[in-house]
Design an enzyme around this catalytic site. Structure first.
Site, PDB file in Angstrom:
ATOM      1  CE  LYS A   1      33.670 -32.931  95.150  1.00  0.00           C
ATOM      2  NZ  LYS A   1      32.660 -32.258  96.223  1.00  0.00           N
TER       3      LYS A   1
ATOM      4  CD  GLU B   1      31.769 -32.712 101.644  1.00  0.00           C
ATOM      5  OE1 GLU B   1      31.868 -32.490 101.244  1.00  0.00           O
ATOM      6  OE2 GLU B   1      33.249 -33.513 100.324  1.00  0.00           O
TER       7      GLU B   1
END
Length: 210
Positions: free
Chosen positions: A128, A39
């Site tokens: 997350k 990412e």
């Protein structure tokens, strides 16, 4: 949720500050080490172009996208670039549902059970746990016990090869790794060493689970 099952204990490389010029070489090093989830946080210049650059050389099984995704418009920009991974530092149901609606993988940031359930209701594929410095393994174990059993939990923040095992024992499914893996203009040899160290720790965890 079996989206992460092909790669037990996936490690997400967080490439904050990655430039388009750096991206091909950084991507190559990480892919060769075994990373398949990358990412690029959007709160640095050039993030979308860096995602483009990573995608050009990514293996077929790689999942590339953006971090620090804060708005629906951010999701659209990542989708247009070809990215499929949407990671946020917070729980924003509109961002989560928009990403899921477009077939993208949503990993929103949560720190409490309330946020966790809100994120799952909005369509999150995993959670997350951020910042993990505030969420030790004991807290992960408690959250894991009340969430749906197939919820992938990814601690992010302060993750090192030596503390991964405690989190996995508590219920973590994988990890997001930032500054301890990559920093802008990092020496290639240092990046390779860090990547191999994290992958060695991951292999040990996977082997211990067999």
């Amino acid at each position: 949720m079996d989206v992460f099952k092909p790669s037990p204990c996936p490690l997400v490389a967080i490439l904050r500050g990655l430039t388009p010029a750096e991206a091909p070489r950084v991507g190559q090093i990480l892919f060769e080490a075994g990373f398949r989830m990358l990412e690029v946080p959007l709160n640095r210049p050039g993030a979308i172009d860096a995602i483009h650059a990573l995608l050009r050389d990514a293996p077929d099984d790689a999942l590339i996208g953006a971090g620090t995704v804060l708005t629906v418009q951010d999701v659209d920009a990542v989708k247009e670039a070809g990215g499929r991974l949407i990671v946020s530092p917070h729980c924003a149901p509109d961002v989560i549902s928009h990403a899921a609606k477009h077939g993208m993988i949503a990993l929103p940031g949560v720190a409490t059970p309330t946020e966790a359930f809100r994120a799952l209701e909005a369509g999150a594929h995993g959670l997350k746990l951020f910042p993990a410095e505030m969420i030790p393994p004991a807290a992960v174990k408690a959250m894991h016990s009340i969430l749906p059993v197939d919820t992938p939990l990814f601690p992010v923040g302060g993750v090192q090869p030596h503390n991964m095992a405690a989190y996995v024992s508590a219920g973590a499914a994988g990890f997001g790794i930032g500054g301890s893996l990559y920093q802008p203009r990092i020496d290639e040899a240092a990046l390779k060493r860090a990547a191999e160290s994290f992958m060695a720790a991951r292999r040990n965890l996977v082997e211990d689970a067999l």
